[in-house]
Design a protein around this motif. Sequence first.
Motif, PDB file in Angstrom:
ATOM      1  N   ARG A   1       0.805  -1.229   0.000  1.00  0.00           N
ATOM      2  CA  ARG A   1       0.000   0.000   0.000  1.00  0.00           C
ATOM      3  C   ARG A   1       0.833   1.271   0.000  1.00  0.00           C
ATOM      4  NH1 ARG A   1      -2.852  -0.077   5.873  1.00  0.00           N
ATOM      5  NH2 ARG A   1      -0.926  -0.460   6.994  1.00  0.00           N
TER       6      ARG A   1
ATOM      7  N   LYS B   1       1.395   1.174  -3.931  1.00  0.00           N
ATOM      8  CA  LYS B   1       0.227   2.028  -3.707  1.00  0.00           C
ATOM      9  C   LYS B   1      -1.074   1.264  -4.009  1.00  0.00           C
ATOM     10  CE  LYS B   1       0.611   6.421  -3.678  1.00  0.00           C
ATOM     11  NZ  LYS B   1       0.839   6.963  -2.414  1.00  0.00           N
ATOM     12  N   THR B   2      -1.091  -0.006  -3.615  1.00  0.00           N
ATOM     13  CA  THR B   2      -2.268  -0.853  -3.802  1.00  0.00           C
ATOM     14  C   THR B   2      -2.608  -1.508  -2.472  1.00  0.00           C
ATOM     15  OG1 THR B   2      -1.594  -1.296  -6.084  1.00  0.00           O
ATOM     16  CG2 THR B   2      -3.248  -2.756  -5.123  1.00  0.00           C
TER      17      THR B   2
ATOM     18  N   THR C   1      -8.196  -4.669   0.395  1.00  0.00           N
ATOM     19  CA  THR C   1      -9.343  -4.291   1.226  1.00  0.00           C
ATOM     20  C   THR C   1     -10.154  -5.494   1.685  1.00  0.00           C
ATOM     21  OG1 THR C   1     -10.718  -3.916  -0.727  1.00  0.00           O
ATOM     22  CG2 THR C   1      -9.535  -2.005   0.176  1.00  0.00           C
TER      23      THR C   1
ATOM     24  N   LYS D   1      -7.498  -1.902  -3.838  1.00  0.00           N
ATOM     25  CA  LYS D   1      -7.811  -0.514  -4.185  1.00  0.00           C
ATOM     26  C   LYS D   1      -6.517   0.169  -4.584  1.00  0.00           C
ATOM     27  CE  LYS D   1      -9.725   3.766  -2.344  1.00  0.00           C
ATOM     28  NZ  LYS D   1     -10.306   4.423  -1.154  1.00  0.00           N
ATOM     29  N   ASP D   2      -6.496   0.736  -5.782  1.00  0.00           N
ATOM     30  CA  ASP D   2      -5.349   1.518  -6.244  1.00  0.00           C
ATOM     31  C   ASP D   2      -5.421   2.862  -5.515  1.00  0.00           C
ATOM     32  OD1 ASP D   2      -3.884   3.531  -7.751  1.00  0.00           O
ATOM     33  OD2 ASP D   2      -3.691   2.019  -9.332  1.00  0.00           O
ATOM     34  N   LEU D   3      -4.425   3.151  -4.690  1.00  0.00           N
ATOM     35  CA  LEU D   3      -4.462   4.356  -3.863  1.00  0.00           C
ATOM     36  C   LEU D   3      -4.164   5.628  -4.648  1.00  0.00           C
ATOM     37  CD1 LEU D   3      -2.839   2.959  -0.605  1.00  0.00           C
ATOM     38  CD2 LEU D   3      -5.264   3.294  -1.134  1.00  0.00           C
ATOM     39  N   THR D   4      -3.758   5.496  -5.894  1.00  0.00           N
ATOM     40  CA  THR D   4      -3.537   6.661  -6.743  1.00  0.00           C
ATOM     41  C   THR D   4      -4.819   7.039  -7.473  1.00  0.00           C
ATOM     42  OG1 THR D   4      -1.230   6.016  -7.057  1.00  0.00           O
ATOM     43  CG2 THR D   4      -2.121   7.617  -8.605  1.00  0.00           C
ATOM     44  N   THR D   5      -5.506   6.042  -8.033  1.00  0.00           N
ATOM     45  CA  THR D   5      -6.699   6.313  -8.841  1.00  0.00           C
ATOM     46  C   THR D   5      -8.007   6.089  -8.086  1.00  0.00           C
ATOM     47  OG1 THR D   5      -6.863   4.036  -9.654  1.00  0.00           O
ATOM     48  CG2 THR D   5      -5.454   5.564 -10.915  1.00  0.00           C
ATOM     49  N   GLY D   6      -7.948   5.308  -7.000  1.00  0.00           N
ATOM     50  CA  GLY D   6      -9.161   4.970  -6.264  1.00  0.00           C
ATOM     51  C   GLY D   6      -9.894   3.776  -6.844  1.00  0.00           C
ATOM     52  N   GLU D   7      -9.405   3.244  -7.956  1.00  0.00           N
ATOM     53  CA  GLU D   7     -10.047   2.115  -8.628  1.00  0.00           C
ATOM     54  C   GLU D   7      -9.919   0.843  -7.792  1.00  0.00           C
ATOM     55  OE1 GLU D   7      -9.597  -0.368 -12.834  1.00  0.00           O
ATOM     56  OE2 GLU D   7      -8.163   1.212 -12.349  1.00  0.00           O
ATOM     57  N   THR D   8     -11.020   0.076  -7.720  1.00  0.00           N
ATOM     58  CA  THR D   8     -10.992  -1.215  -7.029  1.00  0.00           C
ATOM     59  C   THR D   8     -11.034  -2.334  -8.069  1.00  0.00           C
ATOM     60  OG1 THR D   8     -13.396  -1.308  -6.767  1.00  0.00           O
ATOM     61  CG2 THR D   8     -12.140  -0.322  -4.963  1.00  0.00           C
TER      62      THR D   8
END
Length: 179
Positions: free
Chosen positions: A33, A107-108, A111, A130-137
């Motif tokens: 992460r 940065k992943t 969850t 969850k990609d912590l840069t884009t917010g994409e799950t």
Amino acid sequence: MTKKVAVIGSGASGLTAIKCCVDEGLHPVCFERTDHIGGLWYYTEEATDGQACVMKSTIINTSKEMMTYSDFPIPKEYPIYMHNKYVLKYFNLYADNFDLRKYIRFKTEVTSVSRSPDFNTSGQWNITTKDLTTGETKEHVFDAVMVCTGHHADKNIPEFPGISTYNKTFLFIGKCLGI
């Protein structure tokens, strides 16, 4: 077909887990992460909830000979009892020597980890990230999961009646004076 293994965390245990998977012909995917390897050995001035970090002055309490990975000795010029900067340097040397970064998704955040509906027959696991840069799950399916997150990330504060009114200054002074 090559078995896919999820490795959660790229600290001291996560790095070796990735390497062991590669050595055994498995396909590891490590979810980290943060934007770096090293786990709690990556010192930062700013504390982050849920992320372990050593203190600036931390020196490992075991010798480098006891701490070293069997397949990659700590450099001879490193001190016997290493400051955290040397520990992190060693982990980076290890990751670079075995080309482990290509297996790490920085940065992943993981969850969710759960058994697949057909776990009894497949042995597979469902993981949500969850990609912590884009917010994409994203949803993933793995044949195995290795949780390498350590145990120092969460605060462990005791709770008992009266703690909120206890004079913490006395506790600190008492410890210093040995009372």
